[in-house]
Design an enzyme around this catalytic site. Structure first.
Site: not given
Length: 274
Positions: A15, A17, A186, A211
Site C-alpha cells: 500500500d 499512503d 481493494k 495500514d
C-alpha cells in the site's frame, strides 16, 4: 527447522499512503526498504485505491521522494477497473465521474468515454464532480448502464483533513437509484488477485503490507496472502479488537520489518512483532 523461502519465490504488495508516505512526506525508512527490494530483485508492486493519478504520475511522485521505482511497479484501482471492464466487454463505452488516472486507464484498454448510452457508469475519486454529473449518472444507471466503482473508500486523507472518497460519491448514486455498485479496488479479490498475477506468484508466495484493516489486510486474508499491518497510517493497535480477522504481523512502520525474516517465513514472526 524452518525451510528458507528463496527470494525469487516471494513478493510484496505495498500500500502507499500510510505505508510509504503520508501526504507528501516520506515515512522514514521506506526508501531504504524499497531500495533493498530492488537490490535483491524481490518482485513488488505498489497498490493504490486512488484512481485520480495515472500509473506514471504515481511513480513520478515516489521517485521525487527519492525512491527509484519504474512505472511498472505501480498498480492502481483505475487500472484494475479498466482491465476488468475490458475482459467483460471489449471496446465498450463508459460515462465517467473521475479524473485523469481513470480516463487514461479506460482509454488504454480501448474504451470510449461518452455522455449518453454508455455500457457502464464508472465512478472514481474526484475533486471536480458536480450535481449535474451525479444527476446524469443516476439517469444513465436507471436507463440500464451498469454501475462500477473503482473502490468503496468513504474518504481520502488530505493535508487539510478528509475529502469524500469514491465510496461516498457512489453512495449518493446508489441511494438515489436503489442500485448497488460493483467495486473493483481493494479489498476486492479482482484487484488483489490481478496484482499477484502481475508478479507471477502464488497466494502463499505473496505478502501484502498495508495500514488499513478494512482494505489491505482484509483483502489479503480473504485471498490467503501473508499480511503485515503498519501503524504509521490510519490504524492504531487498539483498533484491532474490532475485527474478527487479524494480520500476521504488526509493526510500527515499514522500517521495522526484517525483510530477510519476512521473506523466509512471514507467519513465524507474529509473536515477534505483535
Amino acid at each position: 527447522m524452518v525451510k528458507a523461502m528463496p527470494y525469487q519465490s516471494h513478493g510484496l504488495l505495498l500500500d502507499m499512503d500510510g505505508v510509504i508516505y503520508r501526504g507528501n512526506q516520506l515515512i522514514p525508512g521506506a526508501d531504504e526498504f524499497v531500495a533493498e527490494l530492488i537490490s535483491k530483485q524481490i518482485p513488488f508492486l505498489f497498490l493504490t485505491n486512488n484512481s485520480q493519478r495515472t500509473q506514471r504520475d504515481v511513480a513520478t511522485k515516489v521517485r521525487r521522494m527519492g525512491i527509484p521505482v519504474e512505472d511498472h511497479h505501480v498498480y492502481t484501482c483505475a487500472m484494475a477497473t479498466a482491465s476488468f471492464l475490458a475482459d467483460r466487454k471489449p471496446h465498450g463505452t463508459a460515462y465517467v465521474i473521475g479524473e485523469g488516472g481513470l480516463h487514461n486507464a479506460l482509454h488504454d484498454v480501448g474504451y470510449s468515454i461518452v455522455e449518453s448510452h454508455p455500457d457502464y457508469v464508472v465512478v472514481g475519486e474526484g475533486r471536480t464532480f458536480t450535481m449535474e454529473m451525479l444527476e446524469r449518472a443516476c439517469n444513465l444507471v436507471i436507463g440500464g448502464a451498469k454501475l462500477i466503482a473503482t473502490n468503496m473508500d468513504p474518504n481520502c486523507p488530505t493535508q487539510f483533513g478528509l475529502r469524500p472518497g469514491c465510496g461516498a460519491i457512489v453512495a449518493m448514486i446508489e441511494s438515489a437509484t436503489g442500485i448497488k455498485a460493483f467495486s473493483v479496488g481493494k479489498p476486492s479479490p479482482i484487484m488483489m488477485r490481478a496484482a499477484r498475477k502481475e508478479l507471477h506468484l502464488t497466494a502463499d508466495e505473496t505478502t501484502i503490507i498495508g495500514d488499513t484493516m478494512e482494505t489491505d489486510i482484509l483483502g489479503g486474508v480473504q485471498l490467503g496472502y501473508h499480511t503485515v499491518l503498519v501503524l504509521s497510517g490510519g490504524t492504531q493497535k487498539s483498533d484491532l479488537k474490532q475485527f474478527a480477522f487479524q494480520p500476521d504481523l504488526i509493526v510500527d512502520s515499514i522500517a521495522e520489518i526484517d525483510l530477510e525474516m519476512l521473506l523466509n517465513e512471514p507467519k513465524a514472526l507474529a509473536t515477534v512483532y505483535a
